[in-house]
Motif scaffolding. Sequence first.
Motif, PDB file in Angstrom:
ATOM      1  N   ALA A 129     -50.198   7.799  37.405  1.00  0.00           N
ATOM      2  CA  ALA A 129     -51.787   8.964  36.994  1.00  0.00           C
ATOM      3  C   ALA A 129     -50.861  10.034  37.574  1.00  0.00           C
ATOM      4  CB  ALA A 129     -52.137   7.948  37.552  1.00  0.00           C
ATOM      5  N   VAL A 130     -51.622  11.298  36.936  1.00  0.00           N
ATOM      6  CA  VAL A 130     -51.878  12.779  37.282  1.00  0.00           C
ATOM      7  C   VAL A 130     -52.720  13.312  37.509  1.00  0.00           C
ATOM      8  CG1 VAL A 130     -50.867  15.140  37.058  1.00  0.00           C
ATOM      9  CG2 VAL A 130     -49.574  13.357  35.982  1.00  0.00           C
ATOM     10  N   ILE A 131     -52.974  13.664  38.792  1.00  0.00           N
ATOM     11  CA  ILE A 131     -54.272  13.681  39.306  1.00  0.00           C
ATOM     12  C   ILE A 131     -53.893  15.587  40.074  1.00  0.00           C
ATOM     13  CG2 ILE A 131     -55.858  13.483  40.982  1.00  0.00           C
ATOM     14  CD1 ILE A 131     -55.176  10.532  40.571  1.00  0.00           C
ATOM     15  N   SER A 132     -55.218  16.572  39.594  1.00  0.00           N
ATOM     16  CA  SER A 132     -55.357  17.952  41.005  1.00  0.00           C
ATOM     17  C   SER A 132     -56.221  17.473  41.211  1.00  0.00           C
ATOM     18  CB  SER A 132     -55.637  18.831  39.050  1.00  0.00           C
ATOM     19  OG  SER A 132     -55.901  19.936  40.341  1.00  0.00           O
ATOM     20  N   LEU A 133     -55.399  18.371  42.516  1.00  0.00           N
ATOM     21  CA  LEU A 133     -56.620  17.965  43.680  1.00  0.00           C
ATOM     22  C   LEU A 133     -57.855  19.408  43.629  1.00  0.00           C
ATOM     23  CD1 LEU A 133     -54.460  16.795  46.651  1.00  0.00           C
ATOM     24  CD2 LEU A 133     -55.850  15.451  45.349  1.00  0.00           C
ATOM     25  N   SER A 134     -57.208  20.258  43.331  1.00  0.00           N
ATOM     26  CA  SER A 134     -58.234  21.353  42.847  1.00  0.00           C
ATOM     27  C   SER A 134     -59.573  20.950  41.852  1.00  0.00           C
ATOM     28  CB  SER A 134     -57.852  22.490  41.055  1.00  0.00           C
ATOM     29  OG  SER A 134     -58.714  23.568  41.485  1.00  0.00           O
ATOM     30  N   ASP A 135     -60.860  20.925  43.224  1.00  0.00           N
ATOM     31  CA  ASP A 135     -62.182  20.802  42.948  1.00  0.00           C
ATOM     32  C   ASP A 135     -62.878  21.881  41.864  1.00  0.00           C
ATOM     33  OD1 ASP A 135     -62.514  22.453  45.202  1.00  0.00           O
ATOM     34  OD2 ASP A 135     -63.490  20.785  46.331  1.00  0.00           O
ATOM     35  N   LEU A 136     -62.213  22.722  41.935  1.00  0.00           N
ATOM     36  CA  LEU A 136     -63.219  24.525  41.178  1.00  0.00           C
ATOM     37  C   LEU A 136     -63.971  24.099  39.685  1.00  0.00           C
ATOM     38  CD1 LEU A 136     -60.349  27.039  41.044  1.00  0.00           C
ATOM     39  CD2 LEU A 136     -62.338  26.937  43.080  1.00  0.00           C
ATOM     40  N   LEU A 137     -63.164  22.888  39.247  1.00  0.00           N
ATOM     41  CA  LEU A 137     -63.886  22.522  38.359  1.00  0.00           C
ATOM     42  C   LEU A 137     -64.160  20.769  38.569  1.00  0.00           C
ATOM     43  CD1 LEU A 137     -61.298  24.185  35.085  1.00  0.00           C
ATOM     44  CD2 LEU A 137     -64.189  24.998  36.488  1.00  0.00           C
ATOM     45  N   THR A 138     -63.710  20.111  38.942  1.00  0.00           N
ATOM     46  CA  THR A 138     -64.219  18.662  39.636  1.00  0.00           C
ATOM     47  C   THR A 138     -64.316  18.608  40.217  1.00  0.00           C
ATOM     48  OG1 THR A 138     -61.959  18.393  37.434  1.00  0.00           O
ATOM     49  CG2 THR A 138     -63.234  17.187  38.778  1.00  0.00           C
ATOM     50  N   PRO A 139     -65.973  17.655  40.072  1.00  0.00           N
ATOM     51  CA  PRO A 139     -65.944  17.654  41.833  1.00  0.00           C
ATOM     52  C   PRO A 139     -65.525  16.393  42.826  1.00  0.00           C
ATOM     53  CG  PRO A 139     -68.030  16.698  40.115  1.00  0.00           C
ATOM     54  CD  PRO A 139     -66.488  17.308  39.228  1.00  0.00           C
ATOM     55  N   TRP A 140     -65.029  16.924  43.494  1.00  0.00           N
ATOM     56  CA  TRP A 140     -64.067  16.243  44.367  1.00  0.00           C
ATOM     57  C   TRP A 140     -64.996  14.982  44.899  1.00  0.00           C
ATOM     58  CZ3 TRP A 140     -60.321  15.906  47.199  1.00  0.00           C
ATOM     59  CH2 TRP A 140     -59.573  14.855  47.744  1.00  0.00           C
ATOM     60  N   GLU A 141     -65.822  14.161  44.838  1.00  0.00           N
ATOM     61  CA  GLU A 141     -66.508  12.511  44.924  1.00  0.00           C
ATOM     62  C   GLU A 141     -65.930  12.238  43.486  1.00  0.00           C
ATOM     63  OE1 GLU A 141     -68.509  15.677  46.404  1.00  0.00           O
ATOM     64  OE2 GLU A 141     -68.435  15.257  44.999  1.00  0.00           O
ATOM     65  N   LYS A 142     -65.828  12.561  42.403  1.00  0.00           N
ATOM     66  CA  LYS A 142     -64.710  12.308  41.356  1.00  0.00           C
ATOM     67  C   LYS A 142     -63.038  12.125  41.442  1.00  0.00           C
ATOM     68  CE  LYS A 142     -66.377  12.554  36.916  1.00  0.00           C
ATOM     69  NZ  LYS A 142     -67.254  13.773  35.906  1.00  0.00           N
ATOM     70  N   ILE A 143     -62.659  13.521  41.883  1.00  0.00           N
ATOM     71  CA  ILE A 143     -61.796  13.114  41.981  1.00  0.00           C
ATOM     72  C   ILE A 143     -61.341  11.794  42.899  1.00  0.00           C
ATOM     73  CG2 ILE A 143     -59.823  14.490  43.820  1.00  0.00           C
ATOM     74  CD1 ILE A 143     -61.024  17.276  42.842  1.00  0.00           C
ATOM     75  N   GLU A 144     -62.114  11.836  44.125  1.00  0.00           N
ATOM     76  CA  GLU A 144     -61.767  10.959  45.246  1.00  0.00           C
ATOM     77  C   GLU A 144     -61.578   9.574  44.170  1.00  0.00           C
ATOM     78  OE1 GLU A 144     -65.198   9.376  48.342  1.00  0.00           O
ATOM     79  OE2 GLU A 144     -63.966  10.597  48.931  1.00  0.00           O
ATOM     80  N   LYS A 145     -62.908   9.448  43.695  1.00  0.00           N
ATOM     81  CA  LYS A 145     -63.018   7.726  42.968  1.00  0.00           C
ATOM     82  C   LYS A 145     -61.493   7.838  42.552  1.00  0.00           C
ATOM     83  CE  LYS A 145     -65.637   5.472  39.788  1.00  0.00           C
ATOM     84  NZ  LYS A 145     -67.123   5.130  39.569  1.00  0.00           N
ATOM     85  N   ARG A 146     -60.345   9.040  41.365  1.00  0.00           N
ATOM     86  CA  ARG A 146     -59.219   8.656  41.039  1.00  0.00           C
ATOM     87  C   ARG A 146     -58.497   8.359  41.676  1.00  0.00           C
ATOM     88  NH1 ARG A 146     -60.785  13.753  37.310  1.00  0.00           N
ATOM     89  NH2 ARG A 146     -62.610  12.632  35.358  1.00  0.00           N
ATOM     90  N   LEU A 147     -58.383   8.790  43.109  1.00  0.00           N
ATOM     91  CA  LEU A 147     -57.648   8.772  43.959  1.00  0.00           C
ATOM     92  C   LEU A 147     -57.551   6.998  44.632  1.00  0.00           C
ATOM     93  CD1 LEU A 147     -57.967  11.624  45.597  1.00  0.00           C
ATOM     94  CD2 LEU A 147     -55.502  11.119  44.717  1.00  0.00           C
ATOM     95  N   LEU A 148     -58.404   6.672  44.444  1.00  0.00           N
ATOM     96  CA  LEU A 148     -58.493   5.239  45.364  1.00  0.00           C
ATOM     97  C   LEU A 148     -58.202   4.678  44.287  1.00  0.00           C
ATOM     98  CD1 LEU A 148     -62.094   6.153  46.984  1.00  0.00           C
ATOM     99  CD2 LEU A 148     -59.812   4.886  48.373  1.00  0.00           C
TER     100      LEU A 148
END
Length: 242
Positions: A129-148
């Motif tokens: 999986a490729v995930i960007s940690l930049s939260d400029l355009l994506t809320p951190w809550e969504k990034i966190e869920k994808r990481l988990l």
Amino acid sequence: MNKIYVVGIGPGAYEKMTVEAAKTLESCDVIVGYTVYVDLVREHFPGKAFLTTPMRKEAERCRLAFEQAAAGKTVAMICSGDAGVYGMSGLMLEIGTEYPGVEVETICGVTAAVSGAAVLGAPLIHDFAVISLSDLLTPWEKIEKRLLLAAEADFVVCLYKPSSKKRHDYLQKACELMLRHKSPETVCGTVSQIGREGEQMCLCTLQELQGMQVDMFTTVFIGNSQTRVIDGRMVTPRGYRV
């Protein structure tokens, strides 16, 4: 019909650009891009007109390219890596609806997941999986869920934009989330300045990665449960019989 090519220039070095990308830039009248990326190609394409905008002026940059094309110029909008992976091709196609007389074609490039993996060895041989940690355009809550979820599914995880001055602790947060489902001894790797002067790689464990400081020009690879180090290289086995 007037035309814009959205071109992925790869990690930075001219030698790592695809032949198609180089030929496309050679055929264009105007090359448009973020200042840092234009500086990477300027010396290789003398005689071209170069137009730049700073970071966070993406929409303005796109319209600048379309205005040049509408005036009859053949234009290249350049992006680092691949234009379709965290690049400009999506926005260009969206804004392109305002310019029906201009055709848009995407020229693929080599994204950091691929070029960085080559430096480390073979970390992406299985599902990843490729995930960007930049939260400029994506809320951190969504990034966190994808990481988990990626960690729980035992994906190899490739992290883009893992840190910046304003997000200095985001990699540490990501590692903390990964550690809920991955072993502290999980093999990881980082590559900075891929394909550019000062390129560096590092192999470490997930626990060690949590304490590391990186920048936005670093790509991070977090292995799965099968990833291991072989002769100093990060390798994720595919499962072939040896």
